[in-house]
Scaffold this motif. Structure first.
Motif, PDB file in Angstrom:
ATOM      1  N   MET A   1     -38.536 -46.458 -33.765  1.00 35.00           N
ATOM      2  CA  MET A   1     -38.589 -46.255 -32.317  1.00 35.00           C
ATOM      3  C   MET A   1     -38.727 -47.601 -31.619  1.00 35.00           C
ATOM      4  N   SER A   2     -37.980 -47.806 -30.527  1.00 38.96           N
ATOM      5  CA  SER A   2     -38.011 -49.082 -29.814  1.00 38.96           C
ATOM      6  C   SER A   2     -39.325 -49.250 -29.078  1.00 38.96           C
ATOM      7  N   ILE A   3     -39.652 -50.499 -28.781  1.00 39.63           N
ATOM      8  CA  ILE A   3     -40.896 -50.791 -28.078  1.00 39.63           C
ATOM      9  C   ILE A   3     -40.905 -50.156 -26.690  1.00 39.63           C
ATOM     10  N   VAL A   4     -39.739 -50.123 -26.033  1.00 40.23           N
ATOM     11  CA  VAL A   4     -39.639 -49.527 -24.698  1.00 40.23           C
ATOM     12  C   VAL A   4     -39.897 -48.027 -24.765  1.00 40.23           C
ATOM     13  N   GLU A   5     -39.274 -47.378 -25.766  1.00 42.69           N
ATOM     14  CA  GLU A   5     -39.432 -45.936 -25.915  1.00 42.69           C
ATOM     15  C   GLU A   5     -40.885 -45.569 -26.228  1.00 42.69           C
ATOM     16  N   ARG A   6     -41.520 -46.345 -27.118  1.00 40.81           N
ATOM     17  CA  ARG A   6     -42.891 -46.055 -27.484  1.00 40.81           C
ATOM     18  C   ARG A   6     -43.827 -46.263 -26.297  1.00 40.81           C
ATOM     19  N   ALA A   7     -43.645 -47.358 -25.561  1.00 47.08           N
ATOM     20  CA  ALA A   7     -44.495 -47.638 -24.402  1.00 47.08           C
ATOM     21  C   ALA A   7     -44.349 -46.541 -23.354  1.00 47.08           C
ATOM     22  N   LYS A   8     -43.109 -46.085 -23.158  1.00 49.85           N
ATOM     23  CA  LYS A   8     -42.872 -45.022 -22.180  1.00 49.85           C
ATOM     24  C   LYS A   8     -43.541 -43.721 -22.620  1.00 49.85           C
ATOM     25  N   ASN A   9     -43.393 -43.386 -23.883  1.00 58.70           N
ATOM     26  CA  ASN A   9     -43.947 -42.124 -24.373  1.00 58.70           C
ATOM     27  C   ASN A   9     -45.467 -42.098 -24.356  1.00 58.70           C
ATOM     28  N   ILE A  10     -46.097 -43.194 -24.773  1.00 61.97           N
ATOM     29  CA  ILE A  10     -47.563 -43.192 -24.834  1.00 61.97           C
ATOM     30  C   ILE A  10     -48.163 -43.161 -23.437  1.00 61.97           C
ATOM     31  N   CYS A  11     -47.440 -43.712 -22.459  1.00 58.19           N
ATOM     32  CA  CYS A  11     -47.945 -43.706 -21.074  1.00 58.19           C
ATOM     33  C   CYS A  11     -47.667 -42.388 -20.355  1.00 58.19           C
ATOM     34  N   LEU A  12     -46.500 -41.780 -20.615  1.00 59.33           N
ATOM     35  CA  LEU A  12     -46.103 -40.583 -19.875  1.00 59.33           C
ATOM     36  C   LEU A  12     -46.418 -39.282 -20.602  1.00 59.33           C
ATOM     37  N   THR A  13     -46.325 -39.283 -21.918  1.00 55.89           N
ATOM     38  CA  THR A  13     -46.587 -38.047 -22.671  1.00 55.89           C
ATOM     39  C   THR A  13     -47.533 -38.324 -23.843  1.00 55.89           C
ATOM     40  N   PRO A  14     -48.737 -38.796 -23.560  1.00 58.27           N
ATOM     41  CA  PRO A  14     -49.660 -39.196 -24.636  1.00 58.27           C
ATOM     42  C   PRO A  14     -50.088 -38.049 -25.556  1.00 58.27           C
ATOM     43  N   LYS A  15     -50.206 -36.837 -25.021  1.00 61.27           N
ATOM     44  CA  LYS A  15     -50.677 -35.720 -25.847  1.00 61.27           C
ATOM     45  C   LYS A  15     -49.717 -35.403 -26.983  1.00 61.27           C
ATOM     46  N   THR A  16     -48.431 -35.592 -26.751  1.00 62.77           N
ATOM     47  CA  THR A  16     -47.452 -35.330 -27.809  1.00 62.77           C
ATOM     48  C   THR A  16     -47.144 -36.583 -28.628  1.00 62.77           C
ATOM     49  N   GLU A  17     -47.423 -37.760 -28.057  1.00 63.85           N
ATOM     50  CA  GLU A  17     -47.111 -39.012 -28.758  1.00 63.85           C
ATOM     51  C   GLU A  17     -48.185 -39.399 -29.766  1.00 63.85           C
ATOM     52  N   TRP A  18     -49.457 -39.108 -29.470  1.00 69.03           N
ATOM     53  CA  TRP A  18     -50.525 -39.489 -30.401  1.00 69.03           C
ATOM     54  C   TRP A  18     -50.354 -38.862 -31.785  1.00 69.03           C
ATOM     55  N   PRO A  19     -49.996 -37.569 -31.901  1.00 74.62           N
ATOM     56  CA  PRO A  19     -49.792 -36.996 -33.241  1.00 74.62           C
ATOM     57  C   PRO A  19     -48.658 -37.698 -34.010  1.00 74.62           C
TER      58      PRO A  19
END
Length: 417
Positions: free
Chosen positions: A1-19
């Motif tokens: 996963m790209s750094i941009v995609e990961r940063a976006k996901n952890i900021c916008l959808t953290p509940k689904t990204e943490w798992p």
């Protein structure tokens, strides 16, 4: 996963990204070089541009810009401390896990620390316009929410313990960063770090993998620190495999002490050993008050003795003698990197340089304010004299009149391999 995609996901959808993050196998080097370093550089570079090129508008004064040399040094310091901060936070998270019925896991703790910092790093770009700095600070608070969500999923603590876990981690981190910040402020003297911090830290630019590294060079010192941290990391892994939770805590604290101690553990000298360096008279003035203390947390203690001298007729000096002990690695880092800088404006002048192998800081007021003279001994002890109504040569002579050689000879007292 790209750094941009990961940063976006952890900021916008953290509940689904943490798992997803919890299930990933990420190496420490990959996290630091591929995620932390690029994002941490955003704030450092933006701060340099905003502070030194754009400037800050001050009422009745105009636009103030930090000198490029000082701005560059401060950017380097900010970048380095961002990475140090990640390791500090991860050690705290891992050490506290059993307290909140979680599971210790240094790899997972590092991921929690790294990804919780994401909003602060992304918002760092706002520092290009200094007036937006407060927004960046508010964005950083969102990181606490990410931490709250991440702890149960990665450190396996019960959901009802997550709030308390988050608060204690925050308090512990704040206390630790205050100690680190105090040491950094004493070293930099209001952020005066020069161009040589960059050239010195690079050790001439030769890659470590293709050249022999002088152990006394900045790169050599950092290499030795890396080796010490690797040893501590192996101890944590061994304790984890044995199921020895106490051993993991001990190893984690040892690693933290090693990191801030510059590759070694240092117990500061007792206050009774510092008090003789705070004499009855100083700069021709009588001592009117004094105090001494030794404080911190296990393995990260500092001690200091200070006194005030006043003749009751407008001349006043404050003398402080500190043993940075557990955070002496930050002091040594300034020496290794060749920290120096110089600036002057209508209010006064300031200079940090190496004199006879010692880091020295001088500040002169042009408007009748306080003058300052400070010196670092043995990459560990910091002596500082600040005077009102007393000129710099007098402060310098008074400080030089103390038994500096004796204090410097104590640089190995309390040092543990």
């Amino acid at each position: 996963m790209s750094i941009v995609e990961r940063a976006k996901n952890i900021c916008l959808t953290p509940k689904t990204e943490w798992p997803i993050i919890a299930a990933e196998a990420s190496s420490t080097s990959a996290l630091i070089t591929e995620y932390v370093a690029p994002l941490a550089a955003i704030g450092a570079v933006a701060g340099l541009i905003g502070g030194s090129l754009v400037g800050v508008s001050l009422p009745f004064v105009g636009t103030y810009r930090v000198p490029i040399a000082a701005g560059l040094g401060l950017a380097i310091f900010t970048f380095v401390m961002a990475i140090v901060g990640i390791f500090v936070l991860s050690f705290i998270i891992n050490a506290l896990a059993p307290t909140f019925k979680g599971e210790q896991n240094s790899a997972q703790a590092l991921k929690v620390a790294v990804y919780s910092y994401t909003p602060a790093w992304v918002a760092g770009v706002l520092q290009i316009l200094p007036t937006l700095g407060i927004i960046a600070a508010l964005a950083a608070l969102y990181g606490l929410y990410l931490l709250y969500l991440g702890l149960p999923r990665l450190m396996k603590c019960p959901e009802d313990k997550a709030a308390g876990y988050t608060i204690v981690v925050l308090i512990s981190a704040v206390v630790l960063f205050i100690i680190v910040g105090a040491a950094g402020a004493a070293i930099t003297g209001a952020g005066m770090m020069g161009r040589t911090a960059l050239s010195g830290a690079l050790g001439g630019g030769a890659p470590a993998s293709t050249s022999r590294v002088d152990q006394n060079s900045p790169l050599g010192k950092l290499q030795q620190l890396s080796e010490k941290l690797e040893e501590s990391s192996k101890k944590m892994e061994a304790a984890e495999k044995r199921g020895d939770s106490q051993g993991q805590v001990t190893a984690a604290i040892e690693s933290l002490g090693t990191l801030l101690g510059g590759g070694k553990r240092v117990e500061p000298v007792g206050i009774e050993q510092l008090k003789p360096f705070v004499p009855e008279t100083f700069a021709g003035l009588p001592r009117t008050s004094s105090n001494a203390e030794k404080s911190g947390i296990a393995g990260l203690m500092v001690s200091k003795a200070e006194a005030t001298y006043d003749n009751g007729a407008g001349k006043r000096v404050t003398l402080e003698v500190s043993d940075t002990g557990g955070v002496s690695g930050l002091v040594a880092l300034a020496g290794w990197a060749g920290v120096q800088g110089e600036k002057e404006d209508q209010n006064g002048s300031e200079r940090t340089q190496k004199v006879n192998g010692r880091l020295v800081h001088e500040k002169i007021s042009k408007r009748g304010g306080s003058n300052e003279y400070g010196i670092v001994l043995g990459d560990r002890f910091i002596l500082s004299a600040q005077g009102t109504g007393v000129d710099l040569p007098t402060l310098k002579a008074a400080l030089s009149g103390l038994d500096l050689g004796k204090l410097e000879s104590m640089k190995d007292v309390g040092v543990k391999p």
